[in-house]
Design a protein around this motif. Structure first.
Motif, PDB file in Angstrom:
ATOM      1  N   UNK A 287      -6.960   1.438   8.005  1.00 18.43           N
ATOM      2  CA  UNK A 287      -7.972   1.441   6.955  1.00 18.43           C
ATOM      3  C   UNK A 287      -9.339   1.022   7.512  1.00 18.43           C
TER       4      UNK A 287
ATOM      5  N   UNK B 298       7.026  11.943   3.354  1.00 20.93           N
ATOM      6  CA  UNK B 298       7.396  11.023   4.437  1.00 20.93           C
ATOM      7  C   UNK B 298       8.781  10.384   4.222  1.00 20.93           C
TER       8      UNK B 298
ATOM      9  N   UNK C  40       3.297   6.467   8.228  1.00 14.00           N
ATOM     10  CA  UNK C  40       3.171   7.339   7.049  1.00 14.00           C
ATOM     11  C   UNK C  40       2.001   6.879   6.188  1.00 14.00           C
ATOM     12  N   UNK C  41       1.859   5.570   6.050  1.00 15.14           N
ATOM     13  CA  UNK C  41       0.735   5.052   5.268  1.00 15.14           C
ATOM     14  C   UNK C  41      -0.592   5.390   5.939  1.00 15.14           C
TER      15      UNK C  41
ATOM     16  N   UNK D 194      -1.241   8.022   7.650  1.00 13.66           N
ATOM     17  CA  UNK D 194      -1.515   9.421   7.319  1.00 13.66           C
ATOM     18  C   UNK D 194      -2.137   9.540   5.928  1.00 13.66           C
ATOM     19  N   UNK D 195      -1.572   8.786   4.987  1.00 15.53           N
ATOM     20  CA  UNK D 195      -2.040   8.885   3.601  1.00 15.53           C
ATOM     21  C   UNK D 195      -3.433   8.283   3.437  1.00 15.53           C
ATOM     22  N   UNK D 196      -3.714   7.225   4.195  1.00 11.14           N
ATOM     23  CA  UNK D 196      -5.079   6.702   4.214  1.00 11.14           C
ATOM     24  C   UNK D 196      -6.029   7.805   4.698  1.00 11.14           C
TER      25      UNK D 196
ATOM     26  N   UNK E 216      -5.546  11.001   4.438  1.00 11.25           N
ATOM     27  CA  UNK E 216      -5.627  12.012   3.378  1.00 11.25           C
ATOM     28  C   UNK E 216      -6.712  11.619   2.362  1.00 11.25           C
ATOM     29  N   UNK E 217      -6.718  10.345   1.989  1.00 13.95           N
ATOM     30  CA  UNK E 217      -7.731   9.855   1.058  1.00 13.95           C
ATOM     31  C   UNK E 217      -9.131  10.024   1.639  1.00 13.95           C
ATOM     32  N   UNK E 218      -9.322   9.622   2.884  1.00  9.00           N
ATOM     33  CA  UNK E 218     -10.672   9.696   3.458  1.00  9.00           C
ATOM     34  C   UNK E 218     -11.108  11.134   3.679  1.00  9.00           C
TER      35      UNK E 218
END
Lengths: 254, 254
Positions: B90, B140, B151-152, B154-156, B158-160
């Motif tokens: 993050x 995931x 996996x988290x 990756x999702x961070x 995705x958000x950015x």
């Protein structure tokens, strides 16, 4: 469910709806973040959800958990969702394993996929005639940091299910409004979850047989863009309400 | 890429392979967790990846980031991956936005989907004749807490990407072994990533055009169960190695 059920986030909106409507149906144990104004009707503890020492007394002997605790604000900053939502959800699962609790119902959120509402899709997806549907199998696509934390909570559950066999039901809760749908807010109407449907889906999630599930928690709204087929099929969810049926005057009846 | 590229985790295994083979190709700036034993050939800082004050001097003026930093141990405990891997990733994205950096290549991992290797699928998926493939579109399914953290991450990303338009390439790195595939380890051979293929895929990820991608970083192994089609298509990745071609004696040539 004869064993006690731990409800975390008991003082929040979803928690209050569940307690109002299912208060007598389960042997609840409650986790509050701070001392409730009125004395609860069930045994309770207060504390930080990410602190095992605070949560363990309420987890011991439970048969299931409904995990709602966390910062509920869509605009919550990272410094809040990291400890309260992400670390907190890990604590819940970790204690569940330690205490032999084999079912967790997790309050995920529409915000876990909020960025699926792209400029190209909106506002059409908020209309009844549009047939776009998210069904819960999608790769997460959060639109805010709260959504990141909810998607991460789902994945923590995926790990605990795969590794320890815990039954995990993630309910991507829509817009839990009072007794009527949000007014002048198409998106909120499309994902409205009425209080009685909210209580029902959590009740079903505490009773149905499943392994790992991601379902959408919304009423049967004409304008929905979340599929409720999986919730119907696996949980036996039978929503009673539909935002389109509200006539704009009275609250929906029980 | 004329602008500097920030490489986090420069002292780790992947970082060293990248610097050995692409050291002269980019204007690197390095982030080390602790003081390197030998003086690096590029400007560097040391510090905690989750601490913006430590990372910012290396992010300022960069054109891209290759983000490898974090606890690399598959068995790493939650108390380590939460700050180092989740919060650290993050911090990298948050600083990238603040400093106007518009491309992040993130070292995800096979462990983000490790639990897809179910008892029913293994050991068959480690064999050449089995045609099961994961292609990066899957929800995931981590097999350990390190995998949850990847996996988290990756999702961070995705958000950015969705929120700020940053180009994000997540490389689910397989088994980066030395100049030859892991011996007597079917799974490792199936997901072997040779050093030169590791360097190439990161090089391509710094140059190709994309929005948000999840690709598998493995060599073209006969026994693979990760698809490399997306990496070929989007990045132009052309792996040179294949675990099945190693004759058991010499290192593979350059």
């Amino acid at each position: 469910m004869d064993e006690p059920v731990l409800l975390t986030g008991a003082g929040g909106h979803v928690g209050q709806v569940i307690l109002e409507r299912l208060g007598d149906k389960y042997d609840w144990r409650l986790l509050y973040h701070s001392q409730p104004a009125e004395e609860p009707n069930h045994p309770y503890v207060t504390g930080e959800v990410q602190d095992p020492a605070d949560v363990r007394p309420a987890m011991e002997g439970a048969g299931a958990v409904v995990h709602l605790a966390g910062d509920p604000r869509p605009e919550a900053p990272w410094d809040s969702v990291l400890p309260n939502n992400i670390d907190g959800t890990h604590t819940i699962y970790d204690l569940a394993v330690q205490e032999g609790v084999d079912r967790v119902v997790f309050a995920s959120s529409n915000h876990a996929v909020g960025a699926a509402e792209t400029d190209k899709r909106t506002p059409d997806i908020y209309r009844s005639e549009d047939d776009f549907r998210l069904d819960g199998t999608e790769y997460p696509r959060p639109g805010n940091k709260y959504g990141i934390s909810k998607a991460t909570g789902e994945i923590i559950g995926r790990y605990y299910h795969d590794t320890y066999g815990i039954s995990v039901c993630n309910i991507r809760i829509g817009n839990l409004n009072e007794e009527y749908p949000p007014v002048d807010y198409d998106r909120g109407q499309a994902m409205w979850l009425s209080p009685r449907d909210c209580a029902q889906i959590h009740d079903r999630a505490l009773r149905a047989d499943y392994g790992f599930e991601i379902v959408y928690g919304i009423s049967d709204n004409d304008s929905k863009y979340y599929s409720i087929e999986r919730a119907r099929e696996v949980l036996g969810y039978e929503p009673q309400d539909n935002a389109a049926e509200w006539d704009g005057t009275e609250k929906l009846s029980e």
